[in-house]
Scaffold this active site. Structure first.
Site, mmCIF file in Angstrom:
data_model
loop_
_atom_site.group_PDB
_atom_site.id
_atom_site.type_symbol
_atom_site.label_atom_id
_atom_site.label_comp_id
_atom_site.label_asym_id
_atom_site.label_seq_id
_atom_site.Cartn_x
_atom_site.Cartn_y
_atom_site.Cartn_z
ATOM 1 C CG HIS A 250 -27.919 33.257 11.233
ATOM 2 N ND1 HIS A 250 -27.473 33.290 12.408
ATOM 3 C CD2 HIS A 250 -26.635 33.810 10.342
ATOM 4 C CE1 HIS A 250 -26.238 32.494 12.567
ATOM 5 N NE2 HIS A 250 -25.671 32.749 11.070
ATOM 6 C CG HIS B 275 -25.315 29.202 7.201
ATOM 7 N ND1 HIS B 275 -24.509 28.551 9.014
ATOM 8 C CD2 HIS B 275 -24.939 30.199 8.720
ATOM 9 C CE1 HIS B 275 -23.666 29.175 10.293
ATOM 10 N NE2 HIS B 275 -24.395 30.507 9.054
ATOM 11 C CD GLU B 276 -25.984 33.871 5.994
ATOM 12 O OE1 GLU B 276 -26.836 34.927 7.193
ATOM 13 O OE2 GLU B 276 -24.888 33.666 6.593
ATOM 14 C CG HIS C 262 -22.180 31.839 14.002
ATOM 15 N ND1 HIS C 262 -21.659 33.170 13.728
ATOM 16 C CD2 HIS C 262 -23.307 31.231 12.803
ATOM 17 C CE1 HIS C 262 -22.125 32.528 12.749
ATOM 18 N NE2 HIS C 262 -23.434 32.662 12.242
#
Lengths: 83, 367
Positions: free
Chosen positions: B121, B117-118, B127
């Site tokens: 980014h 997930h990170e 998101h």
């Protein structure tokens, strides 16, 4: 169902929600806003958050909204500031 | 997409692990980080090379509390990690809250899932509001071994960096929509007055008093249950929901899985030729459970815990109008609701006939 609402707990719910919206939705409680018929910056940001998470968009703090706020999450809080 | 569309201008991205969490063996951290980067490398032309010194594009670290990036962590739970969009200096860096308990398994919090997930980014994704997407902001318990990058995330990252160089383009799972009239449920069951509609990794939870159903991950409620469940029914006398997949079945009591499960379906009295159950429903009036397998059904007596004699029978003979394979079935107000293909049949047990044909998603409250 709670027998009666606890004003202290309601107050802390609002504080927690305000902190959440400040952190993730850029709620600015410092600025002076013109009062609008439709609501406050708090409820506008709350609507934004409720819409994002697919919750019922009311602009009011309810238990379901608080529940989502309390879920563990990624804290990309300051990407906008960083950029 | 992160506002302003920040992306790396080069495709050979470097990363460096600055320190390790004491929660996991170093080799497990390395493996989790590498697998998380591969999630994105597999669907784009990006490559990731590890550096052991100097400054990498993505600097990875574990830190607690205030770690001097103007975004302090907050102790256990709450904020788990964060990462910065592509750019110089702190850009691309990923920080994991050392106050969390990081794991390589399904317990909270799986480092691979969080890192994947990170790194989204770090590569320029913001998101997603798709609750099934990796880039959804809240952590969901999912089985890391079963992880596949959802299509929403593939679409996002490919809009920034283009498609994979692999001749066969990867695809990912999508999140079912409440308004999809063609949805085919894996199973439907009641649970203490609510209705559960199971579909792949998800289930919709519908309470009679609320107009719209809520979508949840199955693993968020029952971490050890598999996805793609094939049949389910509630036995209100026992306050249990029975869940079937392949030759195994589980008994749920609320949030808990009853001890001693999973068990083999053959312990219920099925012959070994039955490999899986397509649908099941408990008939409150008779105390019998009907199991549907192909175009046949079996009747099981819950009080004696034995399969009734004379079964299996042809479904269509006893349930006229229900000729096709039954995907799911549940009982409500004296009717059985059969889900077969794209249609739902309201079957009256009293008059032994189909009363209405409905859309499959009629219970979900699509506005």
């Amino acid at each position: 169902f709670p027998a009666a609402s606890d004003p202290d707990s309601e107050e802390s719910d609002i504080q927690r929600a305000e902190a959440y919206l400040k952190r993730f939705y850029g709620l600015d409680t410092e600025k002076k806003h013109f009062t609008r018929k439709n609501g406050s910056p708090f409820s506008e940001k709350l609507r934004e958050m409720q819409e994002f998470f697919g919750l019922e968009v009311t602009g009011r703090l309810d238990s379901e909204t608080l529940e989502v706020m309390e879920k563990p999450r990624c804290g990309v809080s300051d990407v906008a500031r960083y950029s | 997409i992160t506002p302003g569309n920040p992306v790396w201008k080069h495709t050979e991205i470097t990363y460096r692990i600055l320190n390790y969490t004491p929660d996991m063996a170093k080799a497990d951290v390395d493996a989790a980080i590498q697998r998380a980067l591969n999630v994105w490398a597999d669907v784009t032309p990006l490559t990731f090379t590890r550096l052991y010194e100097g400054t990498a594009d993505i600097q990875i670290s574990f830190a607690a509390g205030d770690h001097r990036d103007n975004s302090p962590f907050d102790g256990p739970d709450g904020l788990l990690a964060h990462a910065f969009e592509p750019g110089r200096g702190i850009g691309g860096d990923a920080h994991f809250d050392e106050d969390e308990r990081w794991t390589k398994g399904s317990e909270r919090y799986n480092l691979f899932l969080m890192a994947a997930h990170e790194f989204g980014h770090s590569l320029g994704l913001s998101h997603s509001n798709d609750p099934g997407a990796l880039m959804y902001p809240t952590y969901s318990s999912t089985d890391p071994d079963e992880f596949r990058l959802p299509q929403d995330d593939i679409n996002g990252i490919q809009s920034l960096y283009g498609e994979s160089k692999n001749p066969v383009q990867p695809t990912g799972p999508t999140t079912p929509s409440i308004c999809d009239t063609k949805v085919i449920f894996d199973a439907v069951a009641t649970l203490r007055g609510e209705m559960l509609f199971l579909k792949e990794r998800f289930f919709w939870r519908r309470h009679a008093q609320y107009p719209e159903a809520e979508l949840h991950f199955i693993k968020s409620f029952w971490p050890s249950l598999p996805s793609d469940i094939e049949a389910a029914y509630e036995n209100p006398e026992q306050d249990e929901v029975l869940i079937f997949k392949g030759s195994k079945y589980w008994a749920l009591n609320g949030y808990d899985i009853v001890q001693g499960y999973p068990k083999n379906i053959h312990t219920l009295g099925f012959p070994t030729t039955v490999k899986k159950i397509d649908a099941a429903v408990y008939n409150e009036e008779t105390g019998k459970t009907f199991f549907f397998v192909g175009n046949q059904y079996w009747s099981y007596d819950e009080s004696t815990r034995t399969m009734d004699q004379g079964f299996p029978k042809e479904t269509i003979n006893d349930f006229p109008g229900i000729g096709q394979k039954v995907h799911a079935v549940f009982q409500s107000n004296g009717f059985l609701y059969f889900f077969s293909g794209k249609y739902q049949f309201e079957f009256s047990m009293k008059s032994k006939r189909v009363m209405r044909v409905l859309r499959n998603n009629s219970w979900l409250g699509c506005q």
